[in-house]
Motif scaffolding. Structure first.
Motif, PDB file in Angstrom:
ATOM      1  N   PRO A  13       0.848  -1.337  -0.197  1.00  9.19           N
ATOM      2  CA  PRO A  13      -0.029   0.272  -0.046  1.00  9.19           C
ATOM      3  C   PRO A  13       0.905   1.345  -0.043  1.00  9.19           C
ATOM      4  CG  PRO A  13      -0.687  -1.417   1.719  1.00  9.19           C
ATOM      5  CD  PRO A  13       0.533  -2.119   1.164  1.00  9.19           C
ATOM      6  N   GLU A  14       1.836   1.193   0.459  1.00 10.41           N
ATOM      7  CA  GLU A  14       2.997   2.314   0.393  1.00 10.41           C
ATOM      8  C   GLU A  14       3.630   2.653  -0.758  1.00 10.41           C
ATOM      9  OE1 GLU A  14       3.243   4.294   3.075  1.00 10.41           O
ATOM     10  OE2 GLU A  14       1.448   2.926   3.888  1.00 10.41           O
ATOM     11  N   ASP A  15       3.477   1.842  -1.965  1.00 13.03           N
ATOM     12  CA  ASP A  15       4.160   1.993  -3.068  1.00 13.03           C
ATOM     13  C   ASP A  15       3.524   3.268  -3.762  1.00 13.03           C
ATOM     14  OD1 ASP A  15       4.646   1.852  -6.178  1.00 13.03           O
ATOM     15  OD2 ASP A  15       4.828  -0.258  -5.958  1.00 13.03           O
ATOM     16  N   PRO A  16       4.527   4.190  -4.461  1.00 11.96           N
ATOM     17  CA  PRO A  16       4.014   5.638  -5.047  1.00 11.96           C
ATOM     18  C   PRO A  16       2.911   5.362  -6.059  1.00 11.96           C
ATOM     19  CG  PRO A  16       6.463   5.264  -4.661  1.00 11.96           C
ATOM     20  CD  PRO A  16       5.920   3.739  -4.472  1.00 11.96           C
ATOM     21  N   ILE A  17       3.112   4.524  -6.789  1.00 12.57           N
ATOM     22  CA  ILE A  17       1.979   4.174  -7.775  1.00 12.57           C
ATOM     23  C   ILE A  17       0.518   4.536  -7.404  1.00 12.57           C
ATOM     24  CG2 ILE A  17       1.613   1.530  -7.612  1.00 12.57           C
ATOM     25  CD1 ILE A  17       1.520   1.623 -10.751  1.00 12.57           C
ATOM     26  N   TYR A  18       0.037   4.317  -6.175  1.00 14.68           N
ATOM     27  CA  TYR A  18      -1.150   4.381  -5.622  1.00 14.68           C
ATOM     28  C   TYR A  18      -1.485   5.957  -5.398  1.00 14.68           C
ATOM     29  CZ  TYR A  18      -0.844  -0.436  -5.223  1.00 14.68           C
ATOM     30  OH  TYR A  18      -0.461  -1.812  -5.640  1.00 14.68           O
ATOM     31  N   PHE A  22      -5.688   5.153  -7.190  1.00 16.31           N
ATOM     32  CA  PHE A  22      -6.244   6.356  -7.374  1.00 16.31           C
ATOM     33  C   PHE A  22      -6.301   7.230  -6.055  1.00 16.31           C
ATOM     34  CE2 PHE A  22      -7.975   3.982 -10.860  1.00 16.31           C
ATOM     35  CZ  PHE A  22      -7.927   4.820 -11.914  1.00 16.31           C
ATOM     36  N   PRO A  23      -6.009   8.385  -6.075  1.00 15.50           N
ATOM     37  CA  PRO A  23      -5.788   9.188  -4.620  1.00 15.50           C
ATOM     38  C   PRO A  23      -7.100   8.883  -3.782  1.00 15.50           C
ATOM     39  CG  PRO A  23      -5.364  10.642  -6.641  1.00 15.50           C
ATOM     40  CD  PRO A  23      -5.842   9.184  -7.261  1.00 15.50           C
ATOM     41  N   GLY A  24      -6.887   8.570  -2.598  1.00 16.90           N
ATOM     42  CA  GLY A  24      -7.937   8.332  -1.711  1.00 16.90           C
ATOM     43  C   GLY A  24      -8.699   6.931  -1.829  1.00 16.90           C
ATOM     44  N   HIS A  25      -8.588   6.243  -2.942  1.00 12.01           N
ATOM     45  CA  HIS A  25      -9.033   5.007  -3.265  1.00 12.01           C
ATOM     46  C   HIS A  25      -8.034   4.198  -4.180  1.00 12.01           C
ATOM     47  CE1 HIS A  25     -12.133   2.114  -3.166  1.00 12.01           C
ATOM     48  NE2 HIS A  25     -12.109   1.965  -4.471  1.00 12.01           N
ATOM     49  N   PRO A  26      -6.959   3.603  -3.413  1.00 18.16           N
ATOM     50  CA  PRO A  26      -6.055   2.977  -4.296  1.00 18.16           C
ATOM     51  C   PRO A  26      -6.530   1.506  -4.997  1.00 18.16           C
ATOM     52  CG  PRO A  26      -5.370   2.850  -1.950  1.00 18.16           C
ATOM     53  CD  PRO A  26      -6.715   3.627  -2.104  1.00 18.16           C
ATOM     54  N   ILE A  27      -6.346   1.457  -6.256  1.00 14.84           N
ATOM     55  CA  ILE A  27      -6.620   0.182  -6.970  1.00 14.84           C
ATOM     56  C   ILE A  27      -5.256   0.012  -7.615  1.00 14.84           C
ATOM     57  CG2 ILE A  27      -8.023  -0.546  -8.788  1.00 14.84           C
ATOM     58  CD1 ILE A  27      -9.566   0.319  -6.407  1.00 14.84           C
ATOM     59  N   VAL A  28      -5.079  -1.641  -7.529  1.00 16.28           N
ATOM     60  CA  VAL A  28      -3.951  -2.094  -8.040  1.00 16.28           C
ATOM     61  C   VAL A  28      -4.219  -2.242  -9.737  1.00 16.28           C
ATOM     62  CG1 VAL A  28      -2.492  -4.444  -8.246  1.00 16.28           C
ATOM     63  CG2 VAL A  28      -3.518  -3.569  -5.949  1.00 16.28           C
ATOM     64  N   PRO A  29      -3.280  -1.765 -10.448  1.00 14.91           N
ATOM     65  CA  PRO A  29      -3.366  -1.579 -11.640  1.00 14.91           C
ATOM     66  C   PRO A  29      -3.383  -3.193 -12.483  1.00 14.91           C
ATOM     67  CG  PRO A  29      -1.856  -0.112 -11.087  1.00 14.91           C
ATOM     68  CD  PRO A  29      -2.131  -1.107  -9.797  1.00 14.91           C
ATOM     69  N   PRO A  64      -4.650  -2.403  -2.821  1.00 13.49           N
ATOM     70  CA  PRO A  64      -3.284  -3.067  -2.102  1.00 13.49           C
ATOM     71  C   PRO A  64      -3.655  -3.921  -1.000  1.00 13.49           C
ATOM     72  CG  PRO A  64      -3.246  -0.721  -2.534  1.00 13.49           C
ATOM     73  CD  PRO A  64      -4.432  -0.978  -2.613  1.00 13.49           C
ATOM     74  N   GLY A  65      -2.564  -4.865  -0.990  1.00 18.75           N
ATOM     75  CA  GLY A  65      -2.606  -5.867   0.192  1.00 18.75           C
ATOM     76  C   GLY A  65      -2.244  -7.243  -0.325  1.00 18.75           C
ATOM     77  N   SER A  66      -2.554  -8.258   0.736  1.00 21.00           N
ATOM     78  CA  SER A  66      -2.162  -9.689   0.140  1.00 21.00           C
ATOM     79  C   SER A  66      -3.349 -10.503  -0.646  1.00 21.00           C
ATOM     80  CB  SER A  66      -1.364 -10.381   1.324  1.00 21.00           C
ATOM     81  OG  SER A  66      -0.405  -9.840   1.716  1.00 21.00           O
ATOM     82  N   TYR A  67      -2.944 -11.483  -1.659  1.00 24.39           N
ATOM     83  CA  TYR A  67      -3.991 -12.064  -2.257  1.00 24.39           C
ATOM     84  C   TYR A  67      -3.236 -13.438  -2.586  1.00 24.39           C
ATOM     85  CZ  TYR A  67      -6.197  -7.740  -2.730  1.00 24.39           C
ATOM     86  OH  TYR A  67      -6.961  -6.697  -2.285  1.00 24.39           O
TER      87      TYR A  67
END
Length: 96
Positions: A13-18, A22-29, A64-67
């Motif tokens: 979740p700390e990866d700068p891509i987020y 998207f700002p405020g609601h990060p989605i893994v591309p 972001p997280g573990s899957y």
């Protein structure tokens, strides 16, 4: 012998891509999900310089997280599946 592996992949979740996705609601591309499968395959000895992708489908957005993932050999290639609990969130085939 049939190729089959499973494990967990972590999208930090700390990866700068987020910040942009998207700002405020990060989605893994989706591209990051495919890249993660490539990294797993590379670590198992698959030559990822020559792979092709087919039919990758993204069924829902993930944060972001573990899957959990599974990769198993089919007659079409290596079927890669990303799961949130027992629900498939992304799936596709990698050809070697």
């Amino acid at each position: 012998m049939t190729f089959a592996i499973e494990g967990h992949v972590h999208f930090d979740p700390e990866d700068p891509i987020y910040a942009d996705h998207f700002p405020g609601h990060p989605i893994v591309p989706g591209s990051l999900i495919v890249w993660a499968f490539g990294q797993v395959l590379e670590k198992t000895g698959v030559d990822t310089g020559t792979i092709r992708l087919d039919q990758f489908r993204f069924r829902r957005f993930i944060s972001p997280g573990s899957y959990r993932y599974t990769i198993h050999e089919t007659e079409k290639g290596l079927r890669c599946t990303l799961l949130d609990k027992d629900n498939t969130v992304a799936q596709g085939v990698v050809f070697r």
